[in-house]
Design a protein around this motif. Structure first.
Motif, PDB file in Angstrom:
ATOM      1  N   UNK A  77       0.863  -1.170   0.000  1.00 18.04           N
ATOM      2  CA  UNK A  77       0.000   0.000   0.000  1.00 18.04           C
ATOM      3  C   UNK A  77       0.901   1.222   0.000  1.00 18.04           C
ATOM      4  N   UNK A  78       0.442   2.294  -0.617  1.00 15.76           N
ATOM      5  CA  UNK A  78       1.251   3.503  -0.718  1.00 15.76           C
ATOM      6  C   UNK A  78       1.697   4.000   0.648  1.00 15.76           C
ATOM      7  N   UNK A  79       2.974   4.366   0.728  1.00 14.94           N
ATOM      8  CA  UNK A  79       3.531   4.937   1.960  1.00 14.94           C
ATOM      9  C   UNK A  79       3.606   6.456   1.901  1.00 14.94           C
ATOM     10  N   UNK A  80       3.055   7.061   0.856  1.00 14.13           N
ATOM     11  CA  UNK A  80       3.020   8.518   0.789  1.00 14.13           C
ATOM     12  C   UNK A  80       2.199   9.050   1.971  1.00 14.13           C
ATOM     13  N   UNK A  81       2.587  10.198   2.482  1.00 16.42           N
ATOM     14  CA  UNK A  81       1.862  10.769   3.594  1.00 16.42           C
ATOM     15  C   UNK A  81       2.033   9.916   4.840  1.00 16.42           C
ATOM     16  N   UNK A  82       0.929   9.519   5.468  1.00 10.38           N
ATOM     17  CA  UNK A  82       1.026   8.784   6.729  1.00 10.38           C
ATOM     18  C   UNK A  82       0.818   7.281   6.582  1.00 10.38           C
ATOM     19  N   UNK A  89       7.671  -0.729   8.524  1.00  7.43           N
ATOM     20  CA  UNK A  89       8.107  -0.151   9.800  1.00  7.43           C
ATOM     21  C   UNK A  89       9.178  -1.016  10.458  1.00  7.43           C
ATOM     22  N   UNK A  90       8.963  -2.329  10.401  1.00  6.05           N
ATOM     23  CA  UNK A  90       9.884  -3.243  11.078  1.00  6.05           C
ATOM     24  C   UNK A  90      11.256  -3.252  10.410  1.00  6.05           C
ATOM     25  N   UNK A  91      11.269  -3.285   9.079  1.00 12.80           N
ATOM     26  CA  UNK A  91      12.557  -3.310   8.382  1.00 12.80           C
ATOM     27  C   UNK A  91      13.292  -1.988   8.540  1.00 12.80           C
ATOM     28  N   UNK A  92      12.567  -0.878   8.496  1.00  6.84           N
ATOM     29  CA  UNK A  92      13.211   0.423   8.694  1.00  6.84           C
ATOM     30  C   UNK A  92      13.887   0.483  10.064  1.00  6.84           C
ATOM     31  N   UNK A  93      13.198   0.008  11.082  1.00  9.56           N
ATOM     32  CA  UNK A  93      13.775   0.015  12.428  1.00  9.56           C
ATOM     33  C   UNK A  93      15.011  -0.876  12.497  1.00  9.56           C
ATOM     34  N   UNK A  94      14.948  -2.023  11.845  1.00  4.64           N
ATOM     35  CA  UNK A  94      16.074  -2.957  11.858  1.00  4.64           C
ATOM     36  C   UNK A  94      17.284  -2.366  11.158  1.00  4.64           C
ATOM     37  N   UNK A 291       7.287  20.952   7.051  1.00  4.66           N
ATOM     38  CA  UNK A 291       8.270  20.891   5.972  1.00  4.66           C
ATOM     39  C   UNK A 291       8.136  19.543   5.261  1.00  4.66           C
ATOM     40  N   UNK A 292       7.402  19.513   4.168  1.00  2.84           N
ATOM     41  CA  UNK A 292       7.223  18.288   3.399  1.00  2.84           C
ATOM     42  C   UNK A 292       8.394  18.091   2.435  1.00  2.84           C
ATOM     43  N   UNK A 293       8.929  16.879   2.371  1.00  2.00           N
ATOM     44  CA  UNK A 293       9.943  16.534   1.369  1.00  2.00           C
ATOM     45  C   UNK A 293       9.201  15.929   0.181  1.00  2.00           C
ATOM     46  N   UNK A 294       9.165  16.653  -0.912  1.00  2.00           N
ATOM     47  CA  UNK A 294       8.391  16.227  -2.084  1.00  2.00           C
ATOM     48  C   UNK A 294       9.242  15.307  -2.969  1.00  2.00           C
ATOM     49  N   UNK A 295       9.454  14.126  -2.458  1.00  2.00           N
ATOM     50  CA  UNK A 295      10.266  13.137  -3.159  1.00  2.00           C
ATOM     51  C   UNK A 295       9.801  11.755  -2.723  1.00  2.00           C
TER      52      UNK A 295
END
Length: 426
Positions: A77-82, A89-94, A291-295
């Motif tokens: 599912x899209x991770x844009x925004x929230x 989430x789990x892999x980012x933390x790892x 401050x949005x990062x538009x990328x």
């Protein structure tokens, strides 16, 4: 629908002469461990880990099972925004934890080329956020490879990859690849207050497998720190155990501002890459709303890809594979070093991580510009070994699970291939 191998293909291969390849594809059908089989039933050692990435070896069912389970539950599912999924989430933390960087944040992409774009844009945006919008210059190196997107093509220092595309990205300078003095001189000429970042690979990969001289990595890190220049480490190849640590930079005791990862993060089972961002660099964009990062990329944080990454890292931790990149570096180099005496060979490079290169003599390439590609084919056909053809050399970067006996077979197979090429050239 079965397609004969000699039937003209509809697939446009990357980095390929399609006029030669269109009816002459090499079709692989399965893999197990460090071995691959083609559609004729022939068996080969995968001495290149596909493209520097199958670090845990082929045929790991648990990675496929993890991805399949996630696909059945929620493919993505899209991770844009929230928006976010659990494995993202789990892999980012790892990955943040494994980096050891203070306050680390992780930005996901679909691969290394995407991640290079992210670092280049974030480097300029970081300085702009601090009121230094003039700091846009990015310095790269000769022989460097940073993918083939807009910034990556421009940052790359392999000349054949840069020609024919027209005007490349402005604000990019190249320096001699192994000289701290050259970098210092370039910074002084540009003015440090105009330089956003310096990007480098711990060991240059596609540019010829060029290990750094003693003190080089530490020297450029200190220079960049003293000048307020962001240090970007491109560990697309060197990360995930290839040179013996999770991200490669730890081997040199430095603390980069951004680290690019890809390839080995899933061992290539699904496409995934990204950037680990030091908390100091992330701070302007995380400290408060507004401050949005538009990328971003459509598949940033793709759930099934992240599930594959988690399963892959679990294997690497359980089997203690990461240190093997360093433990086997001498074994690999010793297996290839005798090839330096071959009539076609000018040099064998390696010794920093599980990666090496056998470079052909300049006069051999001058007499036959296709010699490197032919060396790849002859090594495959006569030696039963799959290597990676570069501009002037063939590269070796086997899976981290490779055995010492298999490494010896790689050396023997390359020699058989070079002998075959020599005989065919006579």
């Amino acid at each position: 629908m079965a397609i004969a191998a000699d039937q003209e293909t509809a697939f446009w291969h990357p980095f390929a002469d399609m006029g030669a390849v269109k009816s002459n594809e090499f079709v692989l059908t399965r893999g197990e461990g460090s071995w691959l089989w083609d559609d004729q039933g022939r068996k080969f050692i995968d001495a290149s880990a596909a493209l520097w990435y199958v670090n845990v070896g082929h045929g790991r069912a648990e990675i496929a099972d993890a991805a399949a389970a996630q696909l059945k539950k929620l493919a993505s599912y899209s991770c844009f925004g929230d928006g976010v999924t659990e494995p993202t989430r789990e892999l980012a933390a790892k990955l943040a934890d494994l980096s050891g960087l203070p306050g680390a944040r992780v930005f996901f992409n679909s691969g290394g080329s995407d991640a290079v774009e992210t670092t280049a844009k974030l480097a300029r945006l970081f300085h702009d956020a601090h009121g230094n919008g003039q700091r846009t210059e990015i310095i790269s190196r000769t022989n460097a490879y940073h993918g083939t997107h807009g910034y990556g093509t421009s940052l790359g220092g392999i000349d054949p990859n840069r020609v024919g595309w027209g005007q490349l990205m402005p604000g990019i300078t190249h320096v001699e690849h192994d000289s701290v003095a050259a970098l210092e001189e370039t910074i002084a000429k540009a003015g440090a207050d105009n330089v956003a970042a310096f990007i480098f690979e711990p060991v240059i990969g596609a540019g010829g497998v060029l290990p750094p001289s003693e003190g080089y990595v530490e020297g450029v890190a200190e220079l960049c720190r003293s000048q307020g220049i962001l240090l970007i480490v491109d560990s697309t190849i060197c990360g995930m155990g290839r040179i013996g640590t999770w991200y490669g930079f730890e081997r040199f005791g430095i603390e980069p501002d951004m680290v690019i990862f890809a390839k080995g993060v899933t061992s290539g089972y699904l496409p995934l890459g990204g950037v680990v961002v030091h908390g100091r660099v992330a701070e302007p964009f995380w400290s408060a709303p507004g401050r949005m990062v538009r990328h971003g990329n459509t598949y940033s944080g793709h759930a099934a890809c992240c599930a594959a990454g988690l399963a892959n890292i679990e294997i690497m931790e359980r089997e203690n594979l990461v240190p093997r990149g360093m433990a086997l570096e001498g074994t690999l180099y010793d297996a290839l070093a005798p090839l330096a005496d071959h009539p076609l060979v000018s040099e064998v490079r390696g010794g920093t991580g599980l990666m090496a290169a056998v470079e052909l003599k300049p006069e051999v390439i001058q007499a036959n510009p296709k010699a490197v590609g032919q060396a790849y084919v002859h090594t495959r056909e006569a030696g039963g070994v799959l290597v990676r053809p570069l501009v002037r050399s063939i590269a070796v970067s086997p899976p981290l699970i490779i055995t010492e006996d298999e490494i010896a077979q790689i050396g023997d197979g390359i020699r058989a291939g070079l002998d075959s090429l020599l005989a065919a050239s006579a």
